[in-house]
Write a protein that holds these residues in place. Structure first.
Motif, short mmCIF file in Angstrom:
data_model
loop_
_atom_site.label_atom_id
_atom_site.label_comp_id
_atom_site.label_asym_id
_atom_site.label_seq_id
_atom_site.Cartn_x
_atom_site.Cartn_y
_atom_site.Cartn_z
N GLN A 146 0.83 -1.21 0.00
CA GLN A 146 0.00 0.00 0.00
C GLN A 146 0.86 1.26 0.00
O GLN A 146 0.46 2.30 -0.54
CB GLN A 146 -0.92 -0.01 1.22
CG GLN A 146 -1.90 1.15 1.26
CD GLN A 146 -2.96 1.08 0.17
OE1 GLN A 146 -3.63 0.06 0.01
NE2 GLN A 146 -3.13 2.15 -0.59
N LYS A 147 2.07 1.16 0.56
CA LYS A 147 2.98 2.31 0.60
C LYS A 147 3.35 2.79 -0.80
O LYS A 147 3.74 3.94 -0.98
CB LYS A 147 4.25 1.95 1.38
CG LYS A 147 4.03 1.62 2.84
CD LYS A 147 5.33 1.33 3.56
CE LYS A 147 6.03 0.11 2.99
NZ LYS A 147 7.27 -0.24 3.75
N TYR A 148 3.23 1.90 -1.77
CA TYR A 148 3.57 2.24 -3.15
C TYR A 148 2.31 2.56 -3.98
O TYR A 148 2.39 2.68 -5.20
CB TYR A 148 4.32 1.08 -3.80
CG TYR A 148 5.58 0.70 -3.05
CD1 TYR A 148 6.78 1.37 -3.29
CD2 TYR A 148 5.56 -0.31 -2.09
CE1 TYR A 148 7.93 1.03 -2.59
CE2 TYR A 148 6.72 -0.66 -1.39
CZ TYR A 148 7.89 0.02 -1.65
OH TYR A 148 9.03 -0.31 -0.96
N ASP A 149 1.16 2.68 -3.29
CA ASP A 149 -0.13 2.90 -3.96
C ASP A 149 -0.40 1.80 -4.98
O ASP A 149 -0.89 2.06 -6.09
CB ASP A 149 -0.18 4.28 -4.63
CG ASP A 149 -0.13 5.41 -3.62
OD1 ASP A 149 -0.74 5.27 -2.54
OD2 ASP A 149 0.54 6.42 -3.90
N ARG A 150 -0.09 0.59 -4.59
CA ARG A 150 -0.32 -0.58 -5.44
C ARG A 150 -1.11 -1.63 -4.66
O ARG A 150 -1.19 -1.59 -3.42
CB ARG A 150 1.01 -1.20 -5.90
CG ARG A 150 1.99 -0.23 -6.54
CD ARG A 150 1.49 0.33 -7.85
NE ARG A 150 1.55 -0.66 -8.94
CZ ARG A 150 1.30 -0.36 -10.21
NH1 ARG A 150 0.95 0.90 -10.55
NH2 ARG A 150 1.36 -1.28 -11.14
N VAL A 151 -1.66 -2.55 -5.39
CA VAL A 151 -2.40 -3.65 -4.78
C VAL A 151 -2.02 -4.94 -5.51
O VAL A 151 -1.59 -4.91 -6.68
CB VAL A 151 -3.92 -3.40 -4.86
CG1 VAL A 151 -4.42 -3.49 -6.29
CG2 VAL A 151 -4.70 -4.33 -3.96
N THR A 229 1.77 -6.18 -9.77
CA THR A 229 0.98 -5.29 -8.92
C THR A 229 0.06 -4.45 -9.80
O THR A 229 0.25 -4.36 -11.02
CB THR A 229 1.88 -4.37 -8.08
OG1 THR A 229 2.51 -3.41 -8.95
CG2 THR A 229 2.95 -5.16 -7.33
N HIS A 230 -0.91 -3.82 -9.17
CA HIS A 230 -1.87 -2.99 -9.90
C HIS A 230 -2.07 -1.69 -9.14
O HIS A 230 -2.01 -1.65 -7.91
CB HIS A 230 -3.21 -3.73 -10.03
CG HIS A 230 -3.09 -5.08 -10.66
ND1 HIS A 230 -2.99 -5.26 -12.02
CD2 HIS A 230 -3.02 -6.32 -10.10
CE1 HIS A 230 -2.89 -6.56 -12.28
NE2 HIS A 230 -2.92 -7.22 -11.14
N PRO A 231 -2.33 -0.60 -9.86
CA PRO A 231 -2.54 0.69 -9.20
C PRO A 231 -3.83 0.66 -8.37
O PRO A 231 -4.79 -0.03 -8.70
CB PRO A 231 -2.66 1.68 -10.36
CG PRO A 231 -3.07 0.85 -11.53
CD PRO A 231 -2.44 -0.49 -11.33
N THR A 232 -3.84 1.40 -7.28
CA THR A 232 -5.02 1.45 -6.43
C THR A 232 -5.18 2.84 -5.85
O THR A 232 -4.19 3.57 -5.66
CB THR A 232 -4.93 0.42 -5.29
OG1 THR A 232 -6.16 0.42 -4.55
CG2 THR A 232 -3.79 0.73 -4.34
#
Length: 496
Positions: A146-151, A229-232
């Motif tokens: 989550q720190k990388y704005d990813r999921v 990973t995917h953007p979130t």
């Protein structure tokens, strides 16, 4: 059809020929000689911890393993496997122990290989690929990424382990967009039976890459998962609870969701419903973990007409999944999962609820601590389209089939003496549901590996029956001596 218990018996017979108690003990001693600080025996704190951290008490075997081996990396496992093979030692491999099948991640009078210390967490410079160790839980992964704005397409219960989830396919809240969790894996680092460390991806060992996406532990020990990973951003999600006075709201909402246009075909919606039955009283309560990948909560409106409590709000995906940390953790109970699949429809939802509730009240009311949970998992055709678009997998469900309802029927109880009664009841109620569904042409032949019950045989159903021969060919190529079929007797096997 070769069931898990048949293969277990083969392993037991083999052990009487090649794996005497002396050899088993020498296997532990040989490992200890090579790995002084990584082999643990009964009486040590580490041994006790590693042999009891299972989701269900019913899979904790007695007297348990002769020793526990806790490797630190792939090289440790590559060194250990030839030792185990040469000593004829039986062993089990455990990630985080969420599967409810006895012996799948535990063993009596053998060696437990616990992957607890394989905890890699790394992300590529562009944040597109995360490298995950098999000893991690999804709770740890979600909070980190989550720190990388990813999921990442991971488990709906945060305390579930990375390894078993991905090797079994993996049902996720994000599945309608991206397919099975395994479809987001771009590379597996695998230690083979011979002790070789290899990579399995689209270009290197592509047959193994395909097989590991749903094929379980039949091919080697995976020591690293490289996943897309995917953007979130902000999502709308939470837990909506219902008591006996308003549980019918959730039931009606599930009926609507199961039909085309009712929600099952909305790729942005993910949910995990649970209808809880108290067999002693016949009373029902319910809870829904509901998710919309975006800020709009209107997709869940049918579930919010009337409820007892709700945590649903705008939040991060990691925060939403964090709610399950307590609910999905280790329990002081005996419990098991049981899987059966149907075509999704309002009629299917009614059939399941009516049959399970009636049978639970009639037959389990006198079982101490008995609770039955109906957990319908809705997999629309866009799920299987996404899976194929990602490159496919061994599960290989045809998207032209109807939308599916994959039922996880969860049982919990208190006493070991009721194990057989619960198992017999489950077998009976599943057959009754399948008979009624057959009359309505609602059956579908699929068993989700991670929810499969002891004695079931998921692999012949993969790909409409077309995947099994290929899976067996892959197994023979990477495990020609059948180490993961015989010396590792637990879990679901491919057979010959």
């Amino acid at each position: 059809m070769l069931s898990i218990w048949v293969v277990s018996m083969i392993g037991l017979v083999a052990s009487t020929l090649t794996d005497t108690p002396t050899n088993k003990i020498s296997g532990c001693e040989a490992l200890e000689k090579k790995f002084t600080a990584k082999v643990w025996f009964p009486g040590s704190e580490r041994y006790e911890n590693e042999t009891t951290i299972y989701w269900s008490k019913s899979v904790i075997l007695q007297p348990g393993p002769l020793c526990v081996f806790t490797p630190f990396d792939a090289h440790d496992i590559a060194t250990a496997l030839p030792i185990l093979h040469s000593n004829g030692s039986q062993f089990a491999v455990r990630g985080n122990g969420h599967m409810t099948v006895k012996g799948a991640a535990s063993i009596n009078n053998g060696i437990l290989v616990a992957l607890t210390d394989l905890r890699k967490l790394e992300i590529s410079s562009d944040s597109e690929i995360a490298s995950l160790g098999p000893g991690l839980t999804w709770f740890e992964v979600y909070n980190w990424v989550q720190k990388y704005d990813r999921v990442i397409v991971g488990a709906r219960y945060a305390p579930v382990g990375v390894s078993g989830f991905l090797l079994g396919g993996g049902i996720s809240f994000l599945g309608p967009q991206y397919g099975w969790g395994a479809n987001s894996v771009v590379n597996f680092e695998v230690v083979t039976a011979k002790g070789d460390i290899i990579q399995a991806n689209k270009t290197s060992n592509p047959d193994l890459f395909w097989a590991l996406k749903g094929g379980g532990s039949n091919f080697g020990i995976v020591t690293r998962f490289d996943v897309q990973t995917h953007p979130t951003g902000q999502i709308y999600g939470g837990t909506i609870s219902y008591d006996q006075s308003n549980v019918d709201v959730m039931f009606r909402a599930l009926q609507a969701f199961a039909e085309p246009g009712g929600g099952i075909d909305n790729a942005k919606v993910g949910m995990l419903p649970n209808l809880f039955i108290n067999p002693a009283t016949g009373g029902q309560t319910a809870a829904l973990s509901g998710f919309f990948d975006g800020p709009d909560g209107s997709a869940l409106k049918n579930f919010t007409e009337n409820f007892s409590g709700s945590t649903a709000k705008l939040r991060t995906y990691a925060d939403f999944l964090g709610e399950s940390a307590a609910a999905g953790g280790r329990g002081d109970f005996r419990g098991a999962f049981h899987c059966v699949s149907f075509k999704s429809s309002a009629q299917t939802v009614s059939l399941i609820n009516d049959t399970v509730t009636r049978e639970a009240v009639q037959h389990l009311g006198d079982v101490p601590g008995a609770v039955v949970s109906i957990s319908p998992q809705f997999l629309g055709k866009q799920w299987f389209e996404a899976a194929r678009e990602s490159g496919g997998d061994a599960i290989d469900i045809d998207p032209t089939n109807a939308n599916l309802l994959v039922l996880n029927l969860v049982t919990q109880w208190t006493n070991a003496e009721d194990d057989d009664k619960i198992a017999d009841w489950v077998e009976s109620v599943i057959e009754k549901m399948k008979k009624k569904a057959s009359d309505l042409e609602l059956n579908f032949s699929f068993i989700y590996l991670n929810d499969a019950q002891e004695g079931s045989d998921p692999f012949p159903l993969y790909g409409g029956g077309k995947s099994l021969s290929k899976l067996r060919d892959v197994r023979k190529r990477y495990d020609p001596d059948n180490i993961f079929q015989i010396q590792m007797p637990g879990g679901f096997k491919l057979g010959d």
